[in-house]
Design a protein around this motif. Sequence first.
Motif, PDB file in Angstrom:
ATOM      1  N   TYR A 122       0.835  -1.209   0.000  1.00  0.00           N
ATOM      2  CA  TYR A 122       0.000   0.000   0.000  1.00  0.00           C
ATOM      3  C   TYR A 122       0.866   1.254   0.000  1.00  0.00           C
ATOM      4  N   CYS A 126       0.216   2.829  -3.441  1.00  0.00           N
ATOM      5  CA  CYS A 126      -1.074   3.526  -3.353  1.00  0.00           C
ATOM      6  C   CYS A 126      -0.989   4.875  -2.629  1.00  0.00           C
ATOM      7  N   LEU A 162      -8.006  -2.905  -8.671  1.00  0.00           N
ATOM      8  CA  LEU A 162      -6.581  -3.224  -8.741  1.00  0.00           C
ATOM      9  C   LEU A 162      -6.246  -3.925 -10.051  1.00  0.00           C
ATOM     10  N   PHE A 172      -2.932  -2.756 -11.999  1.00  0.00           N
ATOM     11  CA  PHE A 172      -1.818  -3.484 -11.390  1.00  0.00           C
ATOM     12  C   PHE A 172      -1.819  -4.951 -11.843  1.00  0.00           C
ATOM     13  N   MET A 181      -2.275  -8.842  -4.461  1.00  0.00           N
ATOM     14  CA  MET A 181      -3.528  -8.090  -4.532  1.00  0.00           C
ATOM     15  C   MET A 181      -4.418  -8.401  -3.331  1.00  0.00           C
ATOM     16  N   THR A 185      -5.441  -5.518  -0.594  1.00  0.00           N
ATOM     17  CA  THR A 185      -6.886  -5.359  -0.386  1.00  0.00           C
ATOM     18  C   THR A 185      -7.238  -5.572   1.083  1.00  0.00           C
TER      19      THR A 185
END
Length: 220
Positions: A122, A126, A162, A172, A181, A185
């Motif tokens: 993350y 992100c 994603l 991604f 992933m 998540t």
Amino acid sequence: MNYSKYPLMTLLASISLSMAALSGCSSKDADSATLAQPAAQPNDSANLDNSDNPNAFNVQASRNNGAWGAVYMSRDELRSPPGNIVDVSVLPTMSEDADIKKWDAKFENASAFVTKDGEKLYHDSCAACHMHKGEGAIGAGYYPPLADNSKMESKYYVISILINGFRGMPSFHRMMDDEQMAAVTQYVRSELNDYKDPVTAADVLQLRHANPPGGDASDH
């Protein structure tokens, strides 16, 4: 003859004298030093030394290499390929570049993510847009908050974005495998929100498809 009475003849006489002067300036030995001419491009076959026109130099190359102005050069020097004004020997190599090392450390010396740690994934992938606490941001664009966001209740909603990307967010699909992933998540849903049900690689596999999107997923 009094040329003042014949202005046309005066003009013609002036033009003749000017042309004679110019002709005298250009009648120099071919090997003598001259004001800088435009230099030849090494890859331009029309401008090489064996050209039928010995003065067929590339103008743009000369401008780029500073051959204009009060610089005296021989014709042999002008025919030489333009030199590089940057000393490339002092530039750092890829392996020594500090910025490259920083990114290599972040992505663990690979072209895709290696870690299975959802928190690290993350913050590495992100947080630059959605911020480290998931609060989102508004600036050059709108980056929605992920924290306290009811849309995060559906793990399949997060996984789908994603995999496919959404509007300005990239896909991604090629950068994260199913486990990665699932991990990121899980972090978004459990740490930035309060949804504790597990997210697994099998959940991601249900939505994974063979062809990643080539453009904006919201266009489809």
